[in-house]
Design an enzyme around this catalytic site. Structure first.
Site: not given
Ligand code: NAD
Length: 246
Positions: A62-63, A89, A141, A154, A156-158, A187
């Site tokens: 778990n990251v 990933n 992304s 999402y 902000a994270s990417k 994808i």
């Protein structure tokens, strides 16, 4: 056999893009260390990899769990002596419009997608520094580049992942460690299966190549960045989006 003899750690390896990458790496002769939270999906990944030239070695990882990452990284280095490639990933979505987004959804996405990349990279890089060799590929992304309604957390994270990629490319170049990112568009994976039909149609109409991408098409670019074929490429963000962000 573009990764023959290389030890490669892939996070979120048991589904979608991570799974396609792990299988392609094993096809190219790598020892692919597959980290994921889903033990069940890891087991089926290992079965699918049977007979490939390389091997897939699965770990529940778990990251967001720094103690577990440390333990897994130490075990891998004890077993194989090195880590040549890291593919960050693992990622999740918890979509909502800004005014409705719950704090726990913000925190969950930032924790996995942004802090998770920091956590794993921080634990792996000391070994790459000792080896004076390494390639790190971060999965960002298109949303981190051009935004998307309903994906504040999402995006902000990417976008953050792109910032870390460029920072680490500068910080680690002197140690012969390259750091790049890929920015996939739409994808076909379990992540995008959840999209409502209307959103899928709207997305499709904006893609010049007129179709969604396949996980294997992302894996091919990750392979290029992981391998020595990209030995003079660092700090880059490669779009894999059918022309969506032009
Ligand atoms: P997916 O949901 O098919 O796979 C994600 C994997 O990550 C799963 O196996 C899941 O168990 C694992 N995971 C989730 N939380 C984890 C954690 N805390 N620690 C370790 N593993 C964890 O998704 P996917 O579409 O293959 O996405 C892979 C990456 O690609 C993600 O970072 C995603 O943001 C990014 N991405 C996907 C698309 C797309 O259209 N599918 C587009 C751009 C970027």
């Amino acid at each position: 056999m573009r990764l023959e003899g290389k030890v490669c750690l892939i996070t979120g390896a048991a589904s979608g893009i991570g799974k396609a990458t792990t299988l392609l790496f094993a096809q190219e002769g790598a020892t692919a260390i597959a980290g994921d939270i889903s033990k069940e999906n890891l087991d089926s990944l290992v079965k699918e990899a049977e007979g490939l030239p390389g091997k897939v070695d699965p770990y529940v990882l778990n990251v967001t769990d720094r103690d577990q990452i440390k333990e897994v990284v130490e075990k891998v280095v004890q077993k194989y002596g090195r880590i040549d490639v890291l593919v960050n990933n693992a990622g999740i979505t918890r979509d909502a419009l800004l005014v409705r987004m719950k704090e726990e959804d913000w925190d969950a996405v930032i924790n996995v997608n942004l802090k998770g990349v920091f956590n794993v990279t921080q634990m792996v890089v000391p070994y790459m520094i000792k080896q004076r060799n390494g390639s790190i590929v971060n999965v960002s992304s298109v949303v981190g580049i051009y935004g998307n309604p309903g994906q504040t957390n999402y995006a902000a994270s990417k976008a953050g992942v792109i910032g870390m990629t460029k920072t680490w490319a500068k910080e680690l170049a002197g140690r012969n460690i390259r750091v790049n990112a890929v920015a996939p568009g739409f994808i076909e994976t379990p992540m995008t299966e959840k999209l409502p039909e209307k959103a899928r149609e709207a997305a499709l109409s904006r893609i010049p190549l007129g179709r969604f991408g396949k996980p294997e098409e992302v894996a091919q670019v990750i392979l290029f960045l992981a391998s020595d074929e990209s030995s003079y490429v660092t700090g880059q963000v490669i779009g894999i989006d059918g022309g969506l962000v032009i």
